[in-house]
Every structure is written in C-alpha cells, then in structure tokens.
Design a protein around this motif. Structure first.
Motif, PDB file in Angstrom:
ATOM      1  N   LEU A  22       2.106   9.658  -3.711  1.00 38.24           N
ATOM      2  CA  LEU A  22       2.156   8.954  -2.434  1.00 38.24           C
ATOM      3  C   LEU A  22       2.758   9.858  -1.361  1.00 38.24           C
ATOM      4  CD1 LEU A  22       1.803   6.382  -0.736  1.00 38.24           C
ATOM      5  CD2 LEU A  22       4.128   5.738  -1.453  1.00 38.24           C
ATOM      6  N   GLU A  23       3.829  10.553  -1.698  1.00 37.71           N
ATOM      7  CA  GLU A  23       4.452  11.470  -0.741  1.00 37.71           C
ATOM      8  C   GLU A  23       3.465  12.548  -0.313  1.00 37.71           C
ATOM      9  OE1 GLU A  23       8.345  13.013  -1.216  1.00 37.71           O
ATOM     10  OE2 GLU A  23       9.098  11.200  -2.198  1.00 37.71           O
ATOM     11  N   TYR A  38      -0.008   3.385   9.512  1.00 34.35           N
ATOM     12  CA  TYR A  38      -0.067   2.997   8.109  1.00 34.35           C
ATOM     13  C   TYR A  38       0.118   1.495   7.976  1.00 34.35           C
ATOM     14  CZ  TYR A  38       0.520   7.970   7.431  1.00 34.35           C
ATOM     15  OH  TYR A  38       0.345   9.334   7.474  1.00 34.35           O
ATOM     16  N   ALA A  39      -0.339   0.951   6.874  1.00 35.75           N
ATOM     17  CA  ALA A  39      -0.133  -0.459   6.564  1.00 35.75           C
ATOM     18  C   ALA A  39       0.315  -0.567   5.117  1.00 35.75           C
ATOM     19  CB  ALA A  39      -1.409  -1.263   6.786  1.00 35.75           C
ATOM     20  N   VAL A  57       9.420   6.647   1.894  1.00 41.96           N
ATOM     21  CA  VAL A  57       8.479   7.775   1.936  1.00 41.96           C
ATOM     22  C   VAL A  57       7.932   7.923   3.355  1.00 41.96           C
ATOM     23  CG1 VAL A  57       6.240   8.634   1.135  1.00 41.96           C
ATOM     24  CG2 VAL A  57       7.854   7.683  -0.507  1.00 41.96           C
ATOM     25  N   LEU A  58       7.550   6.807   3.969  1.00 38.95           N
ATOM     26  CA  LEU A  58       7.039   6.867   5.343  1.00 38.95           C
ATOM     27  C   LEU A  58       8.096   7.432   6.286  1.00 38.95           C
ATOM     28  CD1 LEU A  58       5.135   3.462   5.501  1.00 38.95           C
ATOM     29  CD2 LEU A  58       4.120   5.747   5.468  1.00 38.95           C
ATOM     30  N   ASN A  62       8.504  10.846   8.943  1.00 37.44           N
ATOM     31  CA  ASN A  62       8.568  10.403  10.329  1.00 37.44           C
ATOM     32  C   ASN A  62       7.404   9.492  10.712  1.00 37.44           C
ATOM     33  OD1 ASN A  62      10.061  10.284  12.701  1.00 37.44           O
ATOM     34  ND2 ASN A  62       8.844  11.894  13.662  1.00 37.44           N
ATOM     35  N   ALA A  63       6.927   8.714   9.764  1.00 33.45           N
ATOM     36  CA  ALA A  63       5.883   7.718  10.022  1.00 33.45           C
ATOM     37  C   ALA A  63       6.585   6.366  10.116  1.00 33.45           C
ATOM     38  CB  ALA A  63       4.841   7.732   8.905  1.00 33.45           C
ATOM     39  N   THR A  64       7.303   6.181  11.211  1.00 35.26           N
ATOM     40  CA  THR A  64       8.164   5.007  11.326  1.00 35.26           C
ATOM     41  C   THR A  64       7.464   3.806  11.948  1.00 35.26           C
ATOM     42  OG1 THR A  64       9.032   5.904  13.392  1.00 35.26           O
ATOM     43  CG2 THR A  64      10.283   6.363  11.393  1.00 35.26           C
ATOM     44  N   ARG A  65       6.202   3.965  12.329  1.00 33.24           N
ATOM     45  CA  ARG A  65       5.436   2.833  12.842  1.00 33.24           C
ATOM     46  C   ARG A  65       4.383   2.456  11.807  1.00 33.24           C
ATOM     47  NH1 ARG A  65       3.710   3.285  18.929  1.00 33.24           N
ATOM     48  NH2 ARG A  65       3.322   1.121  18.408  1.00 33.24           N
TER      49      ARG A  65
END
Length: 76
Positions: A22-23, A38-39, A57-58, A62-65
C-alpha cells in the motif's frame, strides 16, 4: 499480456495487499500525480485499526485530503 504487479493489483480495488505494498502504491501515485485524491471505502466490518493504518500511510506521503466512504445497507 504481462501479469499485473502487486502495485497494479492494489489499484484495481477489492484486492488484499500488505501495508508495505500500500505504501508503495501511494508513493508511486503521489509521484505521478501530486493532486490525486484518495478514498478509503470501509464498512462496519473493518476495524478502526485498519483504517487508522491507511490514514497514517496517506499522511506519511502528504496525502492529507481524502474521502472516507461508508455504505449502510438498507433493510428490505
């Protein structure tokens, strides 16, 4: 065609992958498209620990949205 890699399988959805895979998928997708949203699709059968792992992981990449999607089955 060629067999799909584990990263490609992870993008297909509804496929079990390790946290490490996943990472890798998140990292590669962020490199290809930094604006990608992402969802996390989870229902009551998913423990919060799993959702928390995915959120971490998100955050690491830095996938904070992201969207948290839950579906409640309607009683017939």
């Amino acid at each position: 065609g060629q067999p799909l890699t584990s990263a490609e399988l992870a993008l297909k959805g509804d496929v079990r992958v390790s946290k490490q895979t996943l990472e890798m998928v998140i990292e590669q997708s962020r490199l290809q498209n930094g604006a990608l949203r992402y969802a996390i699709n989870a229902d009551s059968g998913v423990s919060f620990g799993v959702v928390d792992d995915v959120m971490h992981v998100l955050q690491k990449y830095n996938a904070t949205r992201f969207n948290l999607v839950t579906v409640t089955k309607e009683k017939s």
